[in-house]
Design a protein around this motif. Structure first.
Motif, short mmCIF file in Angstrom:
data_model
loop_
_atom_site.label_atom_id
_atom_site.label_comp_id
_atom_site.label_asym_id
_atom_site.label_seq_id
_atom_site.Cartn_x
_atom_site.Cartn_y
_atom_site.Cartn_z
N TYR A 58 0.85 -0.52 0.33
CA TYR A 58 0.02 -0.21 -0.14
C TYR A 58 0.88 1.24 0.07
O TYR A 58 1.10 2.22 -0.48
CB TYR A 58 -1.25 -0.06 1.27
CG TYR A 58 -1.63 -1.45 1.28
CD1 TYR A 58 -2.53 -1.61 0.45
CD2 TYR A 58 -1.45 -2.03 2.17
CE1 TYR A 58 -3.46 -2.14 0.45
CE2 TYR A 58 -2.18 -3.15 2.40
CZ TYR A 58 -3.15 -3.91 1.38
OH TYR A 58 -4.28 -4.45 1.14
N LEU A 117 -5.99 2.98 -4.42
CA LEU A 117 -7.43 3.68 -3.58
C LEU A 117 -8.81 2.54 -4.18
O LEU A 117 -9.90 2.44 -2.95
CB LEU A 117 -8.24 4.99 -4.43
CG LEU A 117 -7.08 6.13 -4.77
CD1 LEU A 117 -7.33 6.82 -5.80
CD2 LEU A 117 -7.38 6.61 -2.63
N ARG A 118 -9.03 1.65 -4.79
CA ARG A 118 -9.36 0.76 -5.10
C ARG A 118 -9.39 -0.55 -4.07
O ARG A 118 -10.23 -1.05 -3.69
CB ARG A 118 -9.29 0.14 -6.99
CG ARG A 118 -10.10 -0.50 -7.08
CD ARG A 118 -10.12 -1.10 -8.26
NE ARG A 118 -11.36 -2.82 -8.65
CZ ARG A 118 -10.35 -3.47 -9.93
NH1 ARG A 118 -9.16 -3.96 -10.22
NH2 ARG A 118 -11.09 -4.83 -9.54
N GLU A 119 -7.97 -1.16 -3.51
CA GLU A 119 -7.17 -1.83 -2.95
C GLU A 119 -7.50 -1.66 -1.68
O GLU A 119 -7.94 -2.35 -0.42
CB GLU A 119 -6.79 -2.60 -3.30
CG GLU A 119 -6.63 -3.13 -4.77
CD GLU A 119 -5.04 -3.91 -5.44
OE1 GLU A 119 -4.07 -3.22 -4.28
OE2 GLU A 119 -4.96 -3.88 -7.28
N THR A 120 -7.37 -0.49 -0.90
CA THR A 120 -7.17 0.15 0.28
C THR A 120 -9.25 0.18 1.29
O THR A 120 -9.36 1.19 0.08
CB THR A 120 -6.62 1.75 0.32
OG1 THR A 120 -5.41 1.08 -0.41
CG2 THR A 120 -5.87 1.47 2.03
N HIS A 121 -8.98 -0.58 2.07
CA HIS A 121 -10.32 -0.08 2.48
C HIS A 121 -10.00 -0.62 4.13
O HIS A 121 -9.18 -1.35 5.10
CB HIS A 121 -11.95 -1.21 1.90
CG HIS A 121 -11.20 -2.64 1.89
ND1 HIS A 121 -11.47 -3.03 3.68
CD2 HIS A 121 -10.79 -2.94 1.01
CE1 HIS A 121 -11.32 -4.51 2.56
NE2 HIS A 121 -10.87 -4.70 1.21
N GLY A 122 -11.22 0.36 5.36
CA GLY A 122 -10.78 -0.16 6.41
C GLY A 122 -10.63 -1.66 7.11
O GLY A 122 -11.08 -1.91 8.30
N GLU A 123 -11.28 -2.67 6.46
CA GLU A 123 -11.59 -3.76 7.08
C GLU A 123 -10.61 -4.53 6.83
O GLU A 123 -10.35 -5.96 7.34
CB GLU A 123 -13.25 -4.26 5.93
CG GLU A 123 -13.99 -3.75 7.19
CD GLU A 123 -15.06 -1.76 6.08
OE1 GLU A 123 -14.57 -2.42 4.88
OE2 GLU A 123 -15.49 -1.70 6.78
N GLN A 124 -9.31 -4.07 6.35
CA GLN A 124 -8.10 -5.50 5.78
C GLN A 124 -7.37 -5.46 7.25
O GLN A 124 -7.39 -4.17 7.32
CB GLN A 124 -7.46 -4.45 5.15
CG GLN A 124 -7.74 -4.38 3.23
CD GLN A 124 -6.75 -3.25 2.29
OE1 GLN A 124 -7.39 -2.31 2.63
NE2 GLN A 124 -6.43 -4.22 1.71
N LYS A 165 -4.82 0.99 13.05
CA LYS A 165 -5.56 1.96 11.79
C LYS A 165 -4.46 3.27 12.38
O LYS A 165 -4.31 3.68 11.25
CB LYS A 165 -7.21 1.91 12.37
CG LYS A 165 -7.84 0.47 11.38
CD LYS A 165 -9.64 0.97 11.65
CE LYS A 165 -9.89 0.63 10.96
NZ LYS A 165 -11.50 0.57 10.89
N TRP A 173 -3.56 4.66 8.69
CA TRP A 173 -3.75 6.07 7.99
C TRP A 173 -3.45 7.29 8.09
O TRP A 173 -3.67 8.65 7.59
CB TRP A 173 -4.92 6.50 8.72
CG TRP A 173 -6.00 5.42 8.90
CD1 TRP A 173 -7.02 4.28 9.29
CD2 TRP A 173 -6.79 4.74 7.26
NE1 TRP A 173 -7.74 3.59 8.64
CE2 TRP A 173 -7.71 3.65 6.84
CE3 TRP A 173 -6.11 5.51 5.34
CZ2 TRP A 173 -8.11 2.71 6.34
CZ3 TRP A 173 -6.58 5.14 4.80
CH2 TRP A 173 -7.45 3.61 4.73
#
Length: 104
Positions: free
Chosen positions: A5, A45-52, A60, A64
């Motif tokens: 990331y 942007l497509r692959e990064t999300h808070g549930e990873q 977190k 972040w």
């Protein structure tokens, strides 16, 4: 590990190759640099999300804060290379090295 990331590997490789030529970048080199940078931004942007889970594992708050900061530094190098001002980066690194070695 959050390495995928935060490390825009391909754009940094292209920027390093451009910088190694020690010349103003051609339109083709700038096009390749821009394409790889946009590809990295899109994928991130497509692959990064808070549930990873890997983002949870490193924390977190750390993720972040760390991810945007490192992306900003990488973007500065890539933009600096595109503007043919990468020589300033190398001079800064040499100066930091001189100061650190002198301090130790």
């Amino acid at each position: 590990s959050i390495a995928p990331y935060w490390m825009p590997s391909l754009p940094l490789l292209v920027a390093a190759l451009i910088a190694a030529t020690n010349r103003a970048p051609s339109w083709l080199a700038l096009s390749v640099l821009g394409f790889t940078a946009v590809l990295h931004i899109h994928a991130t942007l497509r692959e990064t999300h808070g549930e990873q889970t890997d983002l949870h594992n490193v924390g977190k708050s750390f993720a972040w804060c760390f991810l945007p900061a490192v992306h900003a530094l990488c973007a500065l190098f890539i933009i600096g290379t595109a503007l043919n001002s990468h020589r300033h980066w190398f001079a800064a690194v040499k100066e930091i090295k001189r100061v650190v070695i002198g301090f130790v």
